[in-house]
Design a protein around this motif. Structure first.
Motif, PDB file in Angstrom:
ATOM      1  N   PHE A  93     -13.345  -6.515  42.320  1.00 29.30           N
ATOM      2  CA  PHE A  93     -12.618  -5.677  41.363  1.00 29.30           C
ATOM      3  C   PHE A  93     -11.967  -4.507  42.083  1.00 29.30           C
ATOM      4  N   SER A  94     -10.818  -4.075  41.544  1.00 28.64           N
ATOM      5  CA  SER A  94     -10.059  -2.998  42.168  1.00 28.64           C
ATOM      6  C   SER A  94      -9.926  -1.788  41.244  1.00 28.64           C
ATOM      7  N   SER A  95      -9.168  -1.946  40.143  1.00 28.91           N
ATOM      8  CA  SER A  95      -9.044  -0.889  39.133  1.00 28.91           C
ATOM      9  C   SER A  95      -9.668  -1.408  37.847  1.00 28.91           C
ATOM     10  N   TYR A  96     -10.605  -0.641  37.285  1.00 26.45           N
ATOM     11  CA  TYR A  96     -11.336  -1.181  36.139  1.00 26.45           C
ATOM     12  C   TYR A  96     -12.095  -0.091  35.394  1.00 26.45           C
ATOM     13  N   HIS A  97     -12.533  -0.462  34.216  1.00 27.82           N
ATOM     14  CA  HIS A  97     -13.406   0.364  33.376  1.00 27.82           C
ATOM     15  C   HIS A  97     -14.681  -0.435  33.168  1.00 27.82           C
ATOM     16  N   LEU A  98     -15.787   0.058  33.695  1.00 31.80           N
ATOM     17  CA  LEU A  98     -17.078  -0.618  33.600  1.00 31.80           C
ATOM     18  C   LEU A  98     -17.957   0.116  32.596  1.00 31.80           C
ATOM     19  N   LYS A  99     -18.622  -0.651  31.720  1.00 32.24           N
ATOM     20  CA  LYS A  99     -19.586  -0.085  30.775  1.00 32.24           C
ATOM     21  C   LYS A  99     -20.926  -0.786  30.956  1.00 32.24           C
ATOM     22  N   PHE A 100     -21.996  -0.035  30.757  1.00 28.72           N
ATOM     23  CA  PHE A 100     -23.333  -0.625  30.873  1.00 28.72           C
ATOM     24  C   PHE A 100     -24.344   0.288  30.173  1.00 28.72           C
ATOM     25  N   LYS A 101     -25.498  -0.262  29.879  1.00 26.79           N
ATOM     26  CA  LYS A 101     -26.610   0.535  29.358  1.00 26.79           C
ATOM     27  C   LYS A 101     -27.817   0.306  30.248  1.00 26.79           C
ATOM     28  N   TYR A 102     -28.612   1.357  30.421  1.00 21.16           N
ATOM     29  CA  TYR A 102     -29.801   1.230  31.259  1.00 21.16           C
ATOM     30  C   TYR A 102     -30.980   1.961  30.627  1.00 21.16           C
ATOM     31  N   GLN A 103     -32.162   1.526  31.007  1.00 17.39           N
ATOM     32  CA  GLN A 103     -33.411   2.150  30.564  1.00 17.39           C
ATOM     33  C   GLN A 103     -34.454   1.955  31.659  1.00 17.39           C
ATOM     34  N   PHE A 104     -35.041   3.030  32.129  1.00 14.12           N
ATOM     35  CA  PHE A 104     -36.104   2.899  33.120  1.00 14.12           C
ATOM     36  C   PHE A 104     -37.358   2.318  32.473  1.00 14.12           C
ATOM     37  N   THR A 105     -38.168   1.656  33.282  1.00  7.35           N
ATOM     38  CA  THR A 105     -39.490   1.244  32.842  1.00  7.35           C
ATOM     39  C   THR A 105     -40.512   2.162  33.517  1.00  7.35           C
ATOM     40  N   ASN A 106     -41.760   2.032  33.118  1.00  5.89           N
ATOM     41  CA  ASN A 106     -42.796   2.891  33.675  1.00  5.89           C
ATOM     42  C   ASN A 106     -43.449   2.254  34.902  1.00  5.89           C
ATOM     43  N   GLN A 107     -42.642   1.491  35.646  1.00  5.58           N
ATOM     44  CA  GLN A 107     -43.132   0.769  36.825  1.00  5.58           C
ATOM     45  C   GLN A 107     -42.477   1.364  38.072  1.00  5.58           C
ATOM     46  N   TRP A 108     -43.293   1.814  39.007  1.00  5.23           N
ATOM     47  CA  TRP A 108     -42.771   2.375  40.258  1.00  5.23           C
ATOM     48  C   TRP A 108     -43.719   2.024  41.388  1.00  5.23           C
ATOM     49  N   MET A 109     -43.157   1.543  42.507  1.00  6.37           N
ATOM     50  CA  MET A 109     -43.954   1.201  43.675  1.00  6.37           C
ATOM     51  C   MET A 109     -44.272   2.482  44.448  1.00  6.37           C
ATOM     52  N   GLU A 110     -45.542   2.843  44.484  1.00  8.23           N
ATOM     53  CA  GLU A 110     -45.923   4.146  45.037  1.00  8.23           C
ATOM     54  C   GLU A 110     -45.748   4.243  46.545  1.00  8.23           C
ATOM     55  N   ASP A 111     -45.580   3.104  47.226  1.00 10.92           N
ATOM     56  CA  ASP A 111     -45.311   3.176  48.662  1.00 10.92           C
ATOM     57  C   ASP A 111     -43.811   3.228  48.961  1.00 10.92           C
ATOM     58  N   ALA A 112     -42.979   3.236  47.915  1.00 10.56           N
ATOM     59  CA  ALA A 112     -41.542   3.447  48.104  1.00 10.56           C
ATOM     60  C   ALA A 112     -41.296   4.929  48.367  1.00 10.56           C
ATOM     61  N   PRO A 113     -40.183   5.301  48.979  1.00 14.20           N
ATOM     62  CA  PRO A 113     -39.900   6.723  49.212  1.00 14.20           C
ATOM     63  C   PRO A 113     -39.948   7.517  47.908  1.00 14.20           C
ATOM     64  N   HIS A 114     -40.381   8.766  48.002  1.00 15.03           N
ATOM     65  CA  HIS A 114     -40.586   9.586  46.807  1.00 15.03           C
ATOM     66  C   HIS A 114     -39.316   9.746  45.992  1.00 15.03           C
ATOM     67  N   PHE A 115     -38.143   9.746  46.660  1.00 23.26           N
ATOM     68  CA  PHE A 115     -36.894   9.976  45.939  1.00 23.26           C
ATOM     69  C   PHE A 115     -36.501   8.798  45.049  1.00 23.26           C
ATOM     70  N   THR A 116     -37.173   7.662  45.207  1.00 22.68           N
ATOM     71  CA  THR A 116     -36.830   6.490  44.395  1.00 22.68           C
ATOM     72  C   THR A 116     -37.458   6.544  42.999  1.00 22.68           C
ATOM     73  N   TYR A 117     -38.316   7.520  42.748  1.00 26.06           N
ATOM     74  CA  TYR A 117     -38.993   7.620  41.457  1.00 26.06           C
ATOM     75  C   TYR A 117     -37.988   7.914  40.346  1.00 26.06           C
ATOM     76  N   ARG A 118     -37.976   7.040  39.325  1.00 29.94           N
ATOM     77  CA  ARG A 118     -37.015   7.147  38.226  1.00 29.94           C
ATOM     78  C   ARG A 118     -35.593   7.342  38.759  1.00 29.94           C
ATOM     79  N   ASN A 119     -35.269   6.484  39.701  1.00 24.86           N
ATOM     80  CA  ASN A 119     -33.984   6.542  40.409  1.00 24.86           C
ATOM     81  C   ASN A 119     -33.477   5.120  40.584  1.00 24.86           C
ATOM     82  N   SER A 120     -32.232   4.890  40.218  1.00 23.27           N
ATOM     83  CA  SER A 120     -31.595   3.589  40.462  1.00 23.27           C
ATOM     84  C   SER A 120     -30.100   3.833  40.579  1.00 23.27           C
ATOM     85  N   GLY A 121     -29.302   2.768  40.442  1.00 24.11           N
ATOM     86  CA  GLY A 121     -27.863   2.984  40.576  1.00 24.11           C
ATOM     87  C   GLY A 121     -27.042   1.739  40.369  1.00 24.11           C
TER      88      GLY A 121
END
Length: 267
Positions: A93-121
């Motif tokens: 894709f080049s020029s566009y309008h993207l829409k989406f919905k997201y919701q975090f779950t209460n699942q986090w891998m504790e050995d992942a870096p601390h900044f990944t907590y409730r973090n996505s993209g």
């Protein structure tokens, strides 16, 4: 009623009928401009790529579909082991309008870096997933960063920009920050939030959260080495403006759900 009055009324009725049909048809045409990226049933049309794995391997079934949403799910993990993953839609894709919905779950891998907590993209203007090397930890891309509240009453806006292996221009200069904060408010981790991204090739990029514009910048381009390692140097050409690319969902140790992913191609 005279014959003349009858004919006049008949003509007016026909005009109104045709106008109604035209509005209805135009509305249908507008609706058809939106393309659903997710069919709600499976991951057809999407390709995963995980750090330390070949392109196409959905490591430990991280990306899965349940109840009409795409899940980032760590049920099958015993440890995170830096398994940064991305799920790419199989179209450029080049020029566009993207829409989406997201919701975090209460699942986090504790050995992942601390900044990944409730973090996505949402990654965009990314390199072709087929060009991401097995031991390349992150795609060259621009990121619509998704965050949720981590500590009570501590501001943590969502819809930010991060730049793994890229640069952007803001306030008429290349940003010296890896991430640029948006003006959005902070949302609870279990809220469904509506995100939008408008991209005009290599010129203008706008981020929206729940209908409000929260960030704007321009000239996305390859640059910098932040986060990126073990990449193909033939792909990473610093200063090259990014006019197009792929769209990817991020998995970095935090559970999250995505739904209602759709896109409209712009001129």
């Amino acid at each position: 009623m005279t014959l003349k009055q009858f004919l006049t009324l008949a003509c007016l009725s026909l005009i109104i009928f045709n106008c109604k049909n035209k509005v209805s048809n135009d509305t249908i045409a507008i609706e058809k401009e939106w393309i659903n990226l997710f069919n709600g049933e499976n991951l057809d049309g999407w390709t995963p790529k995980f750090y330390k794995e070949d392109t196409g391997v959905n490591y430990l079934n991280t990306f899965r579909v349940s109840n009409g949403v795409i899940q980032v799910n760590y049920d099958d993990y015993t440890s995170f082991d830096e398994r940064y993953g991305h799920l790419f839609y199989n179209a450029l894709f080049s020029s566009y309008h993207l829409k989406f919905k997201y919701q975090f779950t209460n699942q986090w891998m504790e050995d992942a870096p601390h900044f990944t907590y409730r973090n996505s993209g949402i990654m965009f203007h990314t390199q072709d997933p087929k060009t991401i090397l097995k031991n390349q930890n992150w795609p060259i891309s621009v990121e619509y960063q998704i965050l949720a509240e981590a500590n009570k009453n501590e501001p943590r806006p969502t819809g930010n920009m991060c730049s793994p292996g890229t640069d952007i221009v803001i306030d008429n200069k290349i940003s010296d920050s890896h991430c640029v904060r948006s003006s959005s408010k902070t949302y609870k981790w279990d809220e469904w939030v509506h995100g939008e991204l408008i991209v005009y090739k290599d010129s203008l990029v706008q981020h929206f959260v729940n209908g409000n514009k929260v960030l704007e910048y321009s000239k996305p381009q390859i640059g910098g080495d932040i986060l990126i390692r073990d990449f193909d140097s033939a792909i990473k050409i610093d200063g090259k403006l990014l006019k197009e690319g792929y769209i990817g969902l991020q998995a970095e140790g935090q559970g999250i759900n995505f739904k209602d992913l759709k896109i409209k191609v712009l001129d």
